[in-house]
Write a protein that holds these residues in place. Sequence first.
Motif, PDB file in Angstrom:
ATOM      1  N   ASP A  22     -59.603 -32.990  13.894  1.00  0.00           N
ATOM      2  CA  ASP A  22     -58.856 -32.926  15.154  1.00  0.00           C
ATOM      3  C   ASP A  22     -58.185 -31.560  15.269  1.00  0.00           C
ATOM      4  O   ASP A  22     -58.147 -30.781  14.307  1.00  0.00           O
ATOM      5  CB  ASP A  22     -57.841 -34.067  15.259  1.00  0.00           C
ATOM      6  N   ASP A  23     -57.682 -31.251  16.445  1.00  0.00           N
ATOM      7  CA  ASP A  23     -57.113 -29.926  16.696  1.00  0.00           C
ATOM      8  C   ASP A  23     -55.933 -29.596  15.785  1.00  0.00           C
ATOM      9  O   ASP A  23     -55.781 -28.453  15.354  1.00  0.00           O
ATOM     10  CB  ASP A  23     -56.690 -29.784  18.162  1.00  0.00           C
ATOM     11  N   ALA A  24     -55.108 -30.585  15.478  1.00  0.00           N
ATOM     12  CA  ALA A  24     -53.957 -30.335  14.604  1.00  0.00           C
ATOM     13  C   ALA A  24     -54.421 -29.939  13.205  1.00  0.00           C
ATOM     14  O   ALA A  24     -53.879 -29.002  12.594  1.00  0.00           O
ATOM     15  CB  ALA A  24     -53.054 -31.564  14.542  1.00  0.00           C
ATOM     16  N   LYS A  25     -55.430 -30.634  12.679  1.00  0.00           N
ATOM     17  CA  LYS A  25     -55.947 -30.291  11.350  1.00  0.00           C
ATOM     18  C   LYS A  25     -56.622 -28.921  11.383  1.00  0.00           C
ATOM     19  O   LYS A  25     -56.459 -28.123  10.462  1.00  0.00           O
ATOM     20  CB  LYS A  25     -56.933 -31.350  10.859  1.00  0.00           C
ATOM     21  N   LYS A  26     -57.373 -28.624  12.446  1.00  0.00           N
ATOM     22  CA  LYS A  26     -58.006 -27.311  12.571  1.00  0.00           C
ATOM     23  C   LYS A  26     -56.956 -26.207  12.559  1.00  0.00           C
ATOM     24  O   LYS A  26     -57.141 -25.177  11.909  1.00  0.00           O
ATOM     25  CB  LYS A  26     -58.841 -27.233  13.850  1.00  0.00           C
ATOM     26  N   GLN A  27     -55.856 -26.420  13.253  1.00  0.00           N
ATOM     27  CA  GLN A  27     -54.797 -25.405  13.279  1.00  0.00           C
ATOM     28  C   GLN A  27     -54.200 -25.207  11.897  1.00  0.00           C
ATOM     29  O   GLN A  27     -53.969 -24.078  11.469  1.00  0.00           O
ATOM     30  CB  GLN A  27     -53.706 -25.785  14.283  1.00  0.00           C
ATOM     31  N   ARG A  28     -53.969 -26.310  11.176  1.00  0.00           N
ATOM     32  CA  ARG A  28     -53.440 -26.201   9.810  1.00  0.00           C
ATOM     33  C   ARG A  28     -54.414 -25.450   8.909  1.00  0.00           C
ATOM     34  O   ARG A  28     -54.012 -24.597   8.108  1.00  0.00           O
ATOM     35  CB  ARG A  28     -53.163 -27.593   9.224  1.00  0.00           C
ATOM     36  N   ILE A  29     -55.702 -25.749   9.047  1.00  0.00           N
ATOM     37  CA  ILE A  29     -56.712 -25.090   8.218  1.00  0.00           C
ATOM     38  C   ILE A  29     -56.745 -23.596   8.509  1.00  0.00           C
ATOM     39  O   ILE A  29     -56.790 -22.777   7.588  1.00  0.00           O
ATOM     40  CB  ILE A  29     -58.100 -25.736   8.445  1.00  0.00           C
ATOM     41  N   VAL A  30     -56.722 -23.216   9.782  1.00  0.00           N
ATOM     42  CA  VAL A  30     -56.715 -21.788  10.145  1.00  0.00           C
ATOM     43  C   VAL A  30     -55.460 -21.113   9.601  1.00  0.00           C
ATOM     44  O   VAL A  30     -55.529 -20.007   9.059  1.00  0.00           O
ATOM     45  CB  VAL A  30     -56.849 -21.606  11.679  1.00  0.00           C
TER      46      VAL A  30
END
Length: 133
Positions: A26-34
């Motif tokens: 999800d977008d929140a996890k993608k942001q954390r990963i980036v």
Amino acid sequence: MALTIEDATAYIALNCIDIEDWADADDAKKQRIVNVAQRTLTTRYASYTIPDNAVYEFANVLATVFNDTNRLQQQGVSGFSLQGAASFTFKTESVTGPAADLTKFIPQTALDLISAANGGVKLSRRNVGWTVL
């Protein structure tokens, strides 16, 4: 240039082979990963310019390392099965632990991009050390 999930997704879709874990996040996890990918690269290679594409390459790897299945291994599960669907057994060593050194997951592709952005300096995942004979 500012890192964005949209740019990361576009880059990963065009330049990476295994993208399912990134696409499924999800977008929140993608942001954390980036965020973690950028922080890890800028900390490890503080004296170098880190191009966005290097962060995106590393982010895609982290998406796989921290996917739902690998996360079970990190939490100590040695195996599990879904009756009639699949069975998973993990190696005895953990992919990561709570205090894992994320630099070991930096792909050579990201290092090559950093190298190119810094005048061709040679970066490698291999560590140089002393050998006693």
